[in-house]
Design an enzyme around this catalytic site. Structure first.
Site, PDB file in Angstrom:
ATOM      1  N   GLU A  14       1.286  -0.549  -5.116  1.00  0.00           N
ATOM      2  CA  GLU A  14       0.326   0.506  -5.417  1.00  0.00           C
ATOM      3  C   GLU A  14       1.155   1.714  -5.832  1.00  0.00           C
ATOM      4  O   GLU A  14       1.545   2.540  -5.012  1.00  0.00           O
ATOM      5  CB  GLU A  14      -0.539   0.851  -4.200  1.00  0.00           C
ATOM      6  CG  GLU A  14      -1.699   1.740  -4.609  1.00  0.00           C
ATOM      7  CD  GLU A  14      -2.247   2.655  -3.526  1.00  0.00           C
ATOM      8  OE1 GLU A  14      -3.256   3.320  -3.789  1.00  0.00           O
ATOM      9  OE2 GLU A  14      -1.662   2.741  -2.431  1.00  0.00           O
ATOM     10  N   ASP A  41       0.832  -1.198   0.000  1.00  0.00           N
ATOM     11  CA  ASP A  41       0.000   0.000   0.000  1.00  0.00           C
ATOM     12  C   ASP A  41       0.876   1.261   0.000  1.00  0.00           C
ATOM     13  O   ASP A  41       1.874   1.332   0.727  1.00  0.00           O
ATOM     14  CB  ASP A  41      -0.862  -0.010   1.266  1.00  0.00           C
ATOM     15  CG  ASP A  41      -1.848   1.139   1.316  1.00  0.00           C
ATOM     16  OD1 ASP A  41      -2.703   1.196   0.435  1.00  0.00           O
ATOM     17  OD2 ASP A  41      -1.753   1.971   2.243  1.00  0.00           O
TER      18      ASP A  41
HETATM   19  C1  NOJ Z   1      -4.356   3.204  -0.670  1.00  0.00           C
HETATM   20  C2  NOJ Z   1      -5.549   2.331  -0.412  1.00  0.00           C
HETATM   21  O1  NOJ Z   1      -5.876   1.669  -1.598  1.00  0.00           O
HETATM   22  C3  NOJ Z   1      -6.647   3.239   0.090  1.00  0.00           C
HETATM   23  O2  NOJ Z   1      -7.883   2.567   0.149  1.00  0.00           O
HETATM   24  C4  NOJ Z   1      -6.237   3.777   1.425  1.00  0.00           C
HETATM   25  O3  NOJ Z   1      -7.209   4.699   1.868  1.00  0.00           O
HETATM   26  C5  NOJ Z   1      -4.873   4.488   1.334  1.00  0.00           C
HETATM   27  N1  NOJ Z   1      -3.916   3.765   0.571  1.00  0.00           N
HETATM   28  C6  NOJ Z   1      -4.304   4.689   2.711  1.00  0.00           C
HETATM   29  O4  NOJ Z   1      -3.852   3.471   3.223  1.00  0.00           O
END
Ligand code: NOJ
Length: 566
Positions: free
Chosen positions: A288, A228
């Site tokens: 991500e 993430d």
């Molecule tokens: C990316 C995640 O996909 C999202 O849902 C989240 O709110 C943020 N990172 C913070 O962790």
């Protein structure tokens, strides 16, 4: 001497063992398991509720493994199901080595992992690296005093002046990225909500503790992690102000260029180290990674392909129109990045692709068209639950119904992400068969027809197209191994390409327009002399099995996939 040579033998054996686990190819091209796999993202709150509390859970996922297997899924990525106060629905983790009671227990996880393994499905966990919950014992200790053991596990700083934060950085979820903590008279930094304090990755103890958490899950059998928010792991130690841009964002904050708090080069040191640990477990790291162009994407693969195997490419979530030239440009860029492409259409943060691409009239055909695009490209696709049945967004209409905090802060410009996170639609029974209780988010009335059970019965459904496409891509060598060759590059309406492998190729033709189109192909420059193609899958009515390449008629928004031989 004897001891020395024994040590040498041992270290060579150890090295070979690591090397072996790094390189277990599944084909003669040296591809790894994740290069042949289809990934499927599960938002556990919304997939299947087994105990009637209106929230999905791990036993619920377990009960749907046969469905996933028959769909053609090889790996599931479960978004965070660790203990969490759920401010950001799990992305605020208060314990990295357990399961939140609302989703079940560790024993449920182990059962799920075993049951998935029996079906050849791997489990990918979500690893929230950038921040923890403010309820995590690390942060509880950290905020307790300026001399606390874990004080420097987070980013604490004095304000610029009394009452002023240390600099102008703003949180991507609205407001200043700094929150003042009266107890110790300092500010802590959070790129996301104040309840999600950023970890201080400059601290080696943080590094070790987080790496240990990954080892802990590898030992439990997970096959990798989706990392993430990797872009935001590090911040400028000098805390320089970000350049301010004209205008305000949807939360009413001044727009900024995130120059000093995103994508700092140190991120890559961490990724290289994480990769070493992943390699010891034949695991995959998915990032991500919000990259603005192919050069940024390249960096995430690592200079020697020693960082992320699968940095997610989000370009398809940004090309919100059916534009063959734009897709051509983007696909070519990703294809040339030097790593293995990863294609994503939707996820839990993005309006569902059914709505983004749909024109309101031909959404069904367009959903099938998009599926046939990203499931036939060179690379690994990551599906999002419900996409395979054409689930739509179900956005809240009143601010008081919004669950996702950003939707309340940014209303009405930003309605939050509830709309793309609604429960999976399994059948036409009450609550779409998701729960016997009250679902945590409302299900749109369209579930009566848009659901797994109904679509399984309908040979022309979106679900059947997904099933056929996934079957084809698992069996067809050219789709698994072949290179990507763009065709008819000046055609503004029809996106066409070849996937070419040895003496075989698959031709993919996608009419992205609302008008019928006529196309023709000369494949001689690609060393394919064939004058006709053998239909593999098409959204058009069944016709003859062979089609002449000199003259192909396409219905509006149709797809045509065919085999060609040398
Ligand atoms: C990316 C995640 O996909 C999202 O849902 C989240 O709110 C943020 N990172 C913070 O962790």
């Amino acid at each position: 001497m004897l001891r020395k040579s024994a040590a040498l033998v041992l270290s060579i054996a150890g090295f070979c063992c690591v090397l072996y686990s790094q390189t277990q190819p599944v084909d003669s091209e040296g591809h790894q398991w994740w290069q042949h796999a289809v990934f499927y993202e599960i938002y556990p709150r919304s997939f299947m509720d087994s105990n009637g509390d209106g929230i999905g859970d791990l036993p619920g996922i377990d009960s749907k493994l046969d469905y996933l297997k028959s769909l053609g899924v090889d790996a599931i990525w479960i978004t965070p199901c660790y203990p969490s106060p759920q401010v950001d629905f799990g992305y605020d983790v208060s314990n990295y080595e357990d399961i939140d009671a609302m989703y079940g227990t560790l024993a449920d996880f182990d059962r799920l992992e075993q049951a998935a393994k029996q079906r050849g499905i791997r489990i990918i966990m979500d690893f929230v690296m950038n921040h923890t919950s403010d309820q995590h014992p690390w942060f509880v200790d950290s905020r307790s005093s300026r001399t606390a053991t874990k004080r420097d596990w987070y980013m604490w700083h004095d304000g610029k002046a009394p009452g002023l934060p240390p600099n102008n950085w703003i949180s991507t979820f609205g407001g200043s990225a700094w929150t003042f903590d009266a107890k110790t008279g300092q500010f802590y930094y959070h790129y996301f909500y104040p309840q999600q304090p950023d970890l201080n990755w400059h601290n080696p103890a943080v590094h070790e503790a987080m790496f240990d958490a990954t080892r802990w899950w590898y030992k439990r059998g997970v096959a990798g992690f989706r990392l993430d928010a990797v872009d935001t792991l590090f911040e400028d130690p000098e805390l320089r102000d970000n350049p301010v841009l004209p205008g305000l964002n949807k939360y009413g904050d001044p727009k900024e260029q995130d120059l000093y708090n995103t994508k700092l080069p140190e991120v890559h040191d961490v990724l290289r180290d994480l990769r070493k640990v992943a390699d010891e477990h034949n695991a995959v790291l998915i990032g991500e990674t919000w990259t603005k162009d192919v050069n940024e994407l390249k960096q995430y693969y690592g200079e020697h392909n020693n960082e992320l195997q699968m940095p997610m490419d989000f370009m398809f979530t940004k090309v919100d129109k059916l534009s063959p030239p734009e897709f051509r440009r983007q696909i070519a860029a990703v294809d040339s990045a030097g790593g293995w492409p990863v294609f994503v259409l939707s996820n839990h943060d993005i309006v569902r692709s059914y709505v983004r691409y749909g024109d309101g009239q031909h959404n069904q055909a367009i959903a099938k068209l998009m599926a046939s695009l990203y499931l036939t490209l060179r690379g690994t696709p990551i599906m999002y639950y419900g996409e395979e049945i054409g689930m739509e967004n179900n956005d809240p209409v009143r601010k008081e119904d919004v669950k996702d905090p950003i939707g309340r802060v940014g209303w009405p410009q930003e309605k939050g992400r509830d709309g793309e996170r609604t429960p999976m639609q399994w059948d036409d029974s009450p609550n779409a068969g998701f729960t016997r209780g009250t679902p945590w988010l409302p299900i749109p009335p369209s579930y009566k027809t848009v659901n797994v059970a109904s679509e399984l019965k309908d040979p022309s459904s979106i679900l059947q197209v997904y099933r056929s496409l996934l079957k084809l891509r698992h069996q067809n060598q050219a789709l698994l191994e072949g290179d990507y060759v763009a065709l008819n590059e000046n055609d503004p309406n029809v996106l066409s390409y070849l996937r070419r492998y040895k003496n075989e190729a698959v031709l993919v033709v996608l009419n992205m327009s609302s008008q019928p189109q006529e196309v023709s192909f000369d494949l001689a420059p690609q060393s394919f002399a064939a004058k006709s193609a053998r239909t593999l899958l098409t959204s058009m009515p069944p016709g003859s099995k062979e089609s002449a390449l000199s003259h192909l008629s396409l219905e509006p928004f149709s797809f045509y996939i065919a085999a060609v031989s040398k």
